[in-house]
Scaffold this active site. Structure first.
Site, mmCIF file in Angstrom:
data_model
loop_
_atom_site.group_PDB
_atom_site.id
_atom_site.type_symbol
_atom_site.label_atom_id
_atom_site.label_comp_id
_atom_site.label_asym_id
_atom_site.label_seq_id
_atom_site.Cartn_x
_atom_site.Cartn_y
_atom_site.Cartn_z
ATOM 1 N N HIS A 90 9.699 -4.249 -3.261
ATOM 2 C CA HIS A 90 8.286 -3.864 -3.128
ATOM 3 C C HIS A 90 7.749 -4.331 -1.769
ATOM 4 O O HIS A 90 8.103 -5.408 -1.294
ATOM 5 C CB HIS A 90 7.463 -4.475 -4.260
ATOM 6 C CG HIS A 90 6.096 -3.875 -4.344
ATOM 7 N ND1 HIS A 90 5.087 -4.246 -3.493
ATOM 8 C CD2 HIS A 90 5.587 -2.907 -5.131
ATOM 9 C CE1 HIS A 90 4.011 -3.520 -3.764
ATOM 10 N NE2 HIS A 90 4.285 -2.706 -4.760
ATOM 11 N N GLU A 166 6.703 4.539 -1.512
ATOM 12 C CA GLU A 166 5.372 3.935 -1.459
ATOM 13 C C GLU A 166 5.011 3.641 -0.008
ATOM 14 O O GLU A 166 5.379 2.576 0.520
ATOM 15 C CB GLU A 166 5.350 2.616 -2.243
ATOM 16 C CG GLU A 166 5.648 2.736 -3.698
ATOM 17 C CD GLU A 166 5.066 1.563 -4.486
ATOM 18 O OE1 GLU A 166 4.224 1.810 -5.364
ATOM 19 O OE2 GLU A 166 5.419 0.420 -4.202
HETATM 20 P P1 PGA Z 1 -1.554 0.535 -6.185
HETATM 21 O O1 PGA Z 1 -0.162 -0.259 -6.141
HETATM 22 O O2 PGA Z 1 -1.393 1.598 -7.234
HETATM 23 O O3 PGA Z 1 -2.569 -0.492 -6.582
HETATM 24 O O4 PGA Z 1 -1.776 1.097 -4.829
HETATM 25 C C1 PGA Z 1 1.036 0.418 -6.165
HETATM 26 C C2 PGA Z 1 2.134 -0.558 -5.898
HETATM 27 O O5 PGA Z 1 1.920 -1.495 -5.119
HETATM 28 O O6 PGA Z 1 3.241 -0.435 -6.462
#
Ligand code: PGA
Length: 254
Positions: A90, A166
């Site tokens: 992450h 992401e």
């Molecule tokens: P968020 O987080 O939906 O709050 O943007 C997503 C993540 O960090 O996996």
């Protein structure tokens, strides 16, 4: 293939009673709840339909799952706690804890060896996206190549590797106000990742998720695209009413 929604609770909520409340309210099929370590077992005991995921794993230790590593948690322990999935790489861990691609690569190896299904998070930071689409693709390709070094091939089944795209600048806690994610941009990158996994790593059919400020309001625009196999939801996964809406919309578009 049904769309799958992951709820990444991060370092929340603050009490077990709150954790159980959220878990019970969002216990649906094709959902995976990822609570902090102390809540894994009690949450698992209250889930009937949703799967359970951990947010991290340690790369070292004995094959039996133990070892002298203060503060760390092994894949064997996660499995025994009822987790089937683990989030690895992450951007918060890369950024705040200095996790490198080499560390992430080791974590993926031990997670797969322990029989966990990996959710590998990749995505470019704002300064890279500002240079354009090609720069973002080069960055993502480099992350994937390093993170999956010596892992893929015939040994890994596609269902055991999920990739979450992401973009760091789209995550609610690290948003860049000068950039806006569009479904087209997400679809482009997810297609790119799928092609790369197939051609370079010989893994066909892995699910590719999107993550970054997913809400009940924007999920439909994203999830309706066939290329997007689900979402990794942070902030909104802690709000049962909103998360339930997200789950319903994903189901409708599945
Ligand atoms: P968020 O987080 O939906 O709050 O943007 C997503 C993540 O960090 O996996």
């Amino acid at each position: 293939m049904r769309k799958i929604i992951f709820g990444n609770w991060k370092m929340n909520p603050l009490s077990l009673s709150e954790a159980l409340k959220i878990a019970k309210a969002t216990d649906f099929k094709n959902v995976v709840i990822c609570p902090p370590f102390p809540f894994l077992i009690p949450v698992k005991n209250h889930l009937r339909k949703a799967g359970l995921g951990a947010q991290d794993i340690f790369w070292g230790g004995l094959p039996t799952g133990g070892g002298a590593y203060t503060g760390e948690v092994s894949g064997v322990m996660l499995k025994k706690s009822g987790a089937s999935f683990v989030i690895i790489g992450h951007s918060e861990r890369r950024r705040v804890l200095g996790e490198t691609d080499e560390i992430i690569n080791k974590k993926i190896k031990v997670a797969l060896a322990a029989g966990l299904r990996v959710v590998l998070c990749i995505g470019e930071p704002a300064e890279v996206r500002k240079k354009g689409e090609t720069a973002a693709k080069i960055f993502v390709k480099s992350q994937l190549t390093k993170d999956l070094k010596n892992i893929l091939g015939r040994r890994v089944r596609a269902q055991n590797l999920i990739v979450a795209y992401e973009p760091v600048w789209a995550i609610s806690t690290s948003r860049d106000p000068k950039l806006t994610e569009t479904p087209e941009m997400i679809v482009q990158m997810i297609r790119f990742i799928k092609n790369l996994l197939g051609s370079k790593f010989k893994v066909q059919g892995s699910r590719i998720l999107y993550g970054g400020s997913v809400t009940a309001e924007n999920i439909e625009r994203i999830i309706k695209h066939k290329e997007i196999d689900g979402a990794l939801v942070g902030g909104a996964s802690l709000k049962p009413v909103e998360f339930k809406k997200i789950i319903q919309i994903a189901k409708k578009n599945g």
